[in-house]
Scaffold this active site. Sequence first.
Site, PDB file in Angstrom:
ATOM      1  N   SER B  95       0.875  -1.190   0.000  1.00  0.00           N
ATOM      2  CA  SER B  95       0.000   0.000   0.000  1.00  0.00           C
ATOM      3  C   SER B  95       0.901   1.225   0.000  1.00  0.00           C
ATOM      4  O   SER B  95       1.489   1.562   1.030  1.00  0.00           O
ATOM      5  CB  SER B  95      -0.885   0.016   1.247  1.00  0.00           C
ATOM      6  OG  SER B  95      -1.845  -1.006   1.174  1.00  0.00           O
ATOM      7  N   LYS B 170      -7.381   1.987  -2.547  1.00  0.00           N
ATOM      8  CA  LYS B 170      -6.942   1.643  -1.182  1.00  0.00           C
ATOM      9  C   LYS B 170      -6.922   2.883  -0.294  1.00  0.00           C
ATOM     10  O   LYS B 170      -7.358   2.840   0.858  1.00  0.00           O
ATOM     11  CB  LYS B 170      -5.560   0.980  -1.222  1.00  0.00           C
ATOM     12  CG  LYS B 170      -4.952   0.635   0.147  1.00  0.00           C
ATOM     13  CD  LYS B 170      -5.694  -0.482   0.869  1.00  0.00           C
ATOM     14  CE  LYS B 170      -5.276  -0.619   2.341  1.00  0.00           C
ATOM     15  NZ  LYS B 170      -4.010  -1.299   2.554  1.00  0.00           N
ATOM     16  N   LYS B 238       0.135   5.973   8.449  1.00  0.00           N
ATOM     17  CA  LYS B 238       0.869   5.938   7.188  1.00  0.00           C
ATOM     18  C   LYS B 238      -0.104   6.112   6.023  1.00  0.00           C
ATOM     19  O   LYS B 238       0.153   6.896   5.096  1.00  0.00           O
ATOM     20  CB  LYS B 238       1.612   4.595   7.037  1.00  0.00           C
ATOM     21  CG  LYS B 238       2.546   4.522   5.851  1.00  0.00           C
ATOM     22  CD  LYS B 238       2.783   3.085   5.379  1.00  0.00           C
ATOM     23  CE  LYS B 238       1.689   2.655   4.406  1.00  0.00           C
ATOM     24  NZ  LYS B 238       1.907   1.340   3.796  1.00  0.00           N
TER      25      LYS B 238
END
Lengths: 297, 297
Positions: B95, B170, B238
């Site tokens: 990701s 995502k 993150k």
Amino acid sequence: MKIGFVGTGIMGRPMAGHLQAAGHELLLVQHRSPVAEELLAGGATVCASADDLAAQAEIVILMLPDTPDVERALFGAQGVVAGLRPGTCVVDMSSIDPIATRDFAARIAAAGGDYVDAPVSGGEVGAKAASLTIMCGGSEAAFARVAPLFAVMGKNVTHVGDVGAGQVAKVANQIIVALNIEAVAEALLFASKAGVDPDKVRAALMGGFAASRVLEVHGQRMIDRTFAPGFRIALHQKDLNLALSSARALGLALPNTASAQQLFSACVARGGADWDHSAMVQALEALADHAIAKVGA
Amino acid sequence: MKIGFVGTGIMGRPMAGHLQAAGHELLLVQHRSPVAEELLAGGATVCASADDLAAQAEIVILMLPDTPDVERALFGAQGVVAGLRPGTCVVDMSSIDPIATRDFAARIAAAGGDYVDAPVSGGEVGAKAASLTIMCGGSEAAFARVAPLFAVMGKNVTHVGDVGAGQVAKVANQIIVALNIEAVAEALLFASKAGVDPDKVRAALMGGFAASRVLEVHGQRMIDRTFAPGFRIALHQKDLNLALSSARALGLALPNTASAQQLFSACVARGGADWDHSAMVQALEALADHAIAKVGA
């Protein structure tokens, strides 16, 4: 049962109709809306004032726009409390201030009455279909007494807790719906601005932890640009205002509710008081100078 | 198929295992984590470096922590691109930054390779159970070539669009999950601070427009105070960082994502980097000097 029904507007009118159809005797009072023909035809009695209505009713139901309306109907000149007989149950189905609700209940109790707060969600469609979600606060005994009436008007009826708990649950509901709309708006706008089809993103996300009724229904509205209400921004603003004023009174910070309220205000500034609440996305789009669009559309 | 797999950590290790179990030949490289015994026992070959691995593989899969890790593995000293043969497909299941992804794909294309971005959600549990949600970006041809591998590792596989579209989806997913957590936290904290049982409120709301997977799962965690991960706050930070830096690059304001990021930072400041992301509620609770509690508990 002899039911006084105060507030037969867009919501109250079909709700009262279901009670009448179930065999209850309706007492009405001329309030904002004209008394509905079909309720008169069904045998409803029109009382001169709310105290007159309360003097004859076993249950008094209120379905009014906002806190001051309920306060006026209960405690204003010729209000409900002036005619209330001991043992009468006041059921407020309006969506109003939870803290004021506790005060109103105490004043009704002092006059010998019972009090149940029972705000609904589901809107005009749910009111007409008798499929409202009803969130209730009050004593076990009072709830048990009026629960059969709720079963006539709604489907998903929960006794959440003591007086005020119904209004608290309704506020919690409106916080989540507004913030889930804001979340879906940020995510789909991000995808669209990045050149990715928001329709495909919505579909990919519906299977996972991002899944919600709001992603399903309001996400589709944002993609299809169908902003006819639905649920009007002006009404959701009222509900977030209740959330923020109650939070302030309770000593609580609701940062994203405050942010969502500002985005609703931006929509209103752009002429959107009557847009569907999913149109909150348009406030974010104005900041980005980009509107969500299907790829290839 | 001969599959080079770079990054056999907590996620990559079981994913590589599923590919091996399905009959594919694995090429591994010593990266951060030691090469797993069970993959060696299953016949995996350990290559000296990523360029050596790429020189032998038909497909190179990466499953690494963050954007710089992927950049280093692809383009650093003895990186994948140095050994890449024309026609090899690079599949990045990490990701990472959607905009960097488009740059990486262009550089791989210039070297004669194909590129698919395919980040996942579902965590370690989903990786082990081969039930990951996989969001994919890339050409139709490249996606078709690697789709059979995704079917071995996941369940809900969507081809969202061109290169980068998987990473965009995502990021959109992580925005919604974070903001839905924040929404449920505000609503349940409001209810609890108002003296109403949050458990009852959650139950009342699950039937209506406030319903979501987050209200169901993370709402229950907030009520039960079970903040062992799950999905760690440090990882969700993150992801929101990717959202905010990409949004800045795209020219887009994400006000509630920014607010949620700050609440995660407040949790980290209080020692919560490894708490489950539902523990974001604790930042709001600190502001209110009140923690969610069941009534009577």
